[in-house]
Design an enzyme around this catalytic site. Sequence first.
Site, PDB file in Angstrom:
ATOM      1  N   ASP A  45       0.872  -1.187   0.000  1.00 42.37           N
ATOM      2  CA  ASP A  45       0.000   0.000   0.000  1.00 42.37           C
ATOM      3  C   ASP A  45       0.899   1.224   0.000  1.00 42.37           C
ATOM      4  O   ASP A  45       2.118   1.128   0.197  1.00 42.37           O
ATOM      5  CB  ASP A  45      -0.878  -0.021   1.268  1.00 42.37           C
ATOM      6  CG  ASP A  45      -1.698   1.250   1.439  1.00 42.37           C
ATOM      7  OD1 ASP A  45      -2.370   1.662   0.483  1.00 42.37           O
ATOM      8  OD2 ASP A  45      -1.650   1.865   2.522  1.00 42.37           O
ATOM      9  N   SER A  46       0.286   2.380  -0.154  1.00 42.33           N
ATOM     10  CA  SER A  46       1.041   3.634  -0.076  1.00 42.33           C
ATOM     11  C   SER A  46       1.589   3.867   1.335  1.00 42.33           C
ATOM     12  O   SER A  46       2.487   4.683   1.512  1.00 42.33           O
ATOM     13  CB  SER A  46       0.125   4.789  -0.457  1.00 42.33           C
ATOM     14  OG  SER A  46      -1.009   4.790   0.380  1.00 42.33           O
ATOM     15  N   TYR A  48      -0.780   8.447  -1.978  1.00 48.29           N
ATOM     16  CA  TYR A  48      -0.943   8.238  -3.414  1.00 48.29           C
ATOM     17  C   TYR A  48      -2.167   9.012  -3.939  1.00 48.29           C
ATOM     18  O   TYR A  48      -2.213   9.379  -5.107  1.00 48.29           O
ATOM     19  CB  TYR A  48      -1.195   6.749  -3.716  1.00 48.29           C
ATOM     20  CG  TYR A  48       0.021   5.835  -3.711  1.00 48.29           C
ATOM     21  CD1 TYR A  48       1.309   6.301  -3.455  1.00 48.29           C
ATOM     22  CD2 TYR A  48      -0.143   4.471  -3.987  1.00 48.29           C
ATOM     23  CE1 TYR A  48       2.396   5.424  -3.469  1.00 48.29           C
ATOM     24  CE2 TYR A  48       0.941   3.604  -4.006  1.00 48.29           C
ATOM     25  CZ  TYR A  48       2.204   4.072  -3.745  1.00 48.29           C
ATOM     26  OH  TYR A  48       3.267   3.201  -3.767  1.00 48.29           O
ATOM     27  N   CYS A  60      -4.526  -1.201  -1.847  1.00 48.04           N
ATOM     28  CA  CYS A  60      -4.673   0.253  -1.954  1.00 48.04           C
ATOM     29  C   CYS A  60      -5.598   0.534  -3.133  1.00 48.04           C
ATOM     30  O   CYS A  60      -5.364   0.023  -4.234  1.00 48.04           O
ATOM     31  CB  CYS A  60      -3.306   0.878  -2.199  1.00 48.04           C
ATOM     32  SG  CYS A  60      -3.348   2.649  -2.511  1.00 48.04           S
ATOM     33  N   ASN A  61      -6.632   1.314  -2.879  1.00 46.50           N
ATOM     34  CA  ASN A  61      -7.583   1.600  -3.956  1.00 46.50           C
ATOM     35  C   ASN A  61      -6.956   2.439  -5.056  1.00 46.50           C
ATOM     36  O   ASN A  61      -7.177   2.203  -6.240  1.00 46.50           O
ATOM     37  CB  ASN A  61      -8.816   2.326  -3.391  1.00 46.50           C
ATOM     38  CG  ASN A  61      -9.690   1.407  -2.584  1.00 46.50           C
ATOM     39  OD1 ASN A  61     -10.696   0.913  -3.065  1.00 46.50           O
ATOM     40  ND2 ASN A  61      -9.311   1.148  -1.334  1.00 46.50           N
ATOM     41  N   GLU A 116      -5.195   9.163   9.909  1.00 45.22           N
ATOM     42  CA  GLU A 116      -3.767   9.028  10.254  1.00 45.22           C
ATOM     43  C   GLU A 116      -3.417   9.836  11.495  1.00 45.22           C
ATOM     44  O   GLU A 116      -2.425   9.533  12.173  1.00 45.22           O
ATOM     45  CB  GLU A 116      -2.902   9.411   9.055  1.00 45.22           C
ATOM     46  CG  GLU A 116      -3.127   8.406   7.937  1.00 45.22           C
ATOM     47  CD  GLU A 116      -1.972   8.263   6.979  1.00 45.22           C
ATOM     48  OE1 GLU A 116      -1.023   9.047   7.047  1.00 45.22           O
ATOM     49  OE2 GLU A 116      -2.052   7.333   6.147  1.00 45.22           O
ATOM     50  N   CYS A 128     -11.519   3.205  -0.120  1.00 49.56           N
ATOM     51  CA  CYS A 128     -10.207   3.664   0.356  1.00 49.56           C
ATOM     52  C   CYS A 128      -9.875   2.844   1.592  1.00 49.56           C
ATOM     53  O   CYS A 128     -10.755   2.571   2.421  1.00 49.56           O
ATOM     54  CB  CYS A 128     -10.271   5.158   0.703  1.00 49.56           C
ATOM     55  SG  CYS A 128      -8.756   5.769   1.480  1.00 49.56           S
ATOM     56  N   THR A 129      -8.618   2.471   1.681  1.00 51.64           N
ATOM     57  CA  THR A 129      -8.192   1.584   2.772  1.00 51.64           C
ATOM     58  C   THR A 129      -8.442   2.155   4.169  1.00 51.64           C
ATOM     59  O   THR A 129      -8.583   1.407   5.131  1.00 51.64           O
ATOM     60  CB  THR A 129      -6.681   1.347   2.653  1.00 51.64           C
ATOM     61  OG1 THR A 129      -6.029   2.617   2.482  1.00 51.64           O
ATOM     62  CG2 THR A 129      -6.369   0.440   1.497  1.00 51.64           C
ATOM     63  N   HIS A 130      -8.462   3.482   4.299  1.00 47.91           N
ATOM     64  CA  HIS A 130      -8.609   4.095   5.620  1.00 47.91           C
ATOM     65  C   HIS A 130     -10.062   4.134   6.105  1.00 47.91           C
ATOM     66  O   HIS A 130     -10.303   4.301   7.290  1.00 47.91           O
ATOM     67  CB  HIS A 130      -8.087   5.530   5.597  1.00 47.91           C
ATOM     68  CG  HIS A 130      -6.600   5.647   5.485  1.00 47.91           C
ATOM     69  ND1 HIS A 130      -5.893   5.089   4.445  1.00 47.91           N
ATOM     70  CD2 HIS A 130      -5.695   6.266   6.288  1.00 47.91           C
ATOM     71  CE1 HIS A 130      -4.599   5.367   4.613  1.00 47.91           C
ATOM     72  NE2 HIS A 130      -4.456   6.076   5.714  1.00 47.91           N
TER      73      HIS A 130
HETATM   74  N1  DGL Z   1      -4.316   3.686   0.443  1.00 48.24           N
HETATM   75  C1  DGL Z   1      -4.952   4.773  -0.259  1.00 48.24           C
HETATM   76  C2  DGL Z   1      -6.208   4.251  -0.950  1.00 48.24           C
HETATM   77  O1  DGL Z   1      -6.785   3.255  -0.593  1.00 48.24           O
HETATM   78  C3  DGL Z   1      -5.279   5.917   0.668  1.00 48.24           C
HETATM   79  C4  DGL Z   1      -4.065   6.670   1.180  1.00 48.24           C
HETATM   80  C5  DGL Z   1      -3.314   7.418   0.087  1.00 48.24           C
HETATM   81  O2  DGL Z   1      -3.869   8.383  -0.484  1.00 48.24           O
HETATM   82  O3  DGL Z   1      -2.203   7.014  -0.200  1.00 48.24           O
HETATM   83  O4  DGL Z   1      -6.645   4.862  -1.902  1.00 48.24           O
END
Ligand code: DGL
Length: 268
Positions: A10-11, A42, A73-74, A155, A187-189
């Site tokens: 993931d990012s 990302y 990561c989406n 975060e 989104c993962t968060h």
């Molecule tokens: N992991 C990213 C996603 O799921 C979110 C965090 C980022 O913007 O890197 O899109």
Amino acid sequence: MNNSPIGIFDSGVGGLTVARSILDQLPNESISYIGDTAHTPYGTKPLATVRSYALEIMDELVDEGVKMLVIACNTASAAVLRDARERYTVNRGIPVVEVILPAARRAVSATRTGKIGVIGTKATVDSRAYDDVLSVATDVDVISVACPDFVPLVEAGITTGPRVLEAAHRYLEPVKAAGVDTLILGCTHYPLLAGAISYVMGEDVTLVSSSDESAKSTFRTLLEHGLERAEDAPGPVHRFRSTGDSATFAGLARRFLGPEVSQVESMS
Ligand code: DGL
């Protein structure tokens, strides 16, 4: 049978929500996780940039011998959805699971009205990756909204309270007004904001977590390819690495994933 680890990336820390679901569903498996914290986030970057970061990390995981790849990561999934399978599955025999298709499929089977909402980063929403996948289903209307304040809030450890509720109302009112009955947390968060999101959307709206759905897809893919770890293999080993500062990653990682994150290696 294959005792190699599952490669997850993931990012940054967000993909640990996917890793958490994978460990819950596949407790016998080892995972090798890379958070690209040197380049996070990302979601605010052009897709071409995200694509090159993502391919570099997946190349590294494949060269190290992972048995499958999970793009946790989406935004990265939106950036490499089309070519990751050709690069790794067709050319190298490594199955790839990403987060967009499993969540979209689940949303299509969950909706009763055909009105589906998608929330994600700006890059994911602008890519229209979810819209494209969902458009394969007939009679589905999609409304997609970027929620750029959500990732920094999560975060910072803020998943409830007035700031979260204010942001949730601001982003979700148009989605509610469109009458969706199913909302993809793209989104993962966002699973960490599920309480606030559900509170604003109302109990009748089904929330689909891309993290949970991709973990189920990982389970299925592992079995379909006969890649499960042998039951009598020694206990699983989990490896966590970050491309940036490992101390910051470690602090957040324990909150996202739990005690399994005992040590974080730095790749910088
Ligand atoms: N992991 C990213 C996603 O799921 C979110 C965090 C980022 O913007 O890197 O899109």
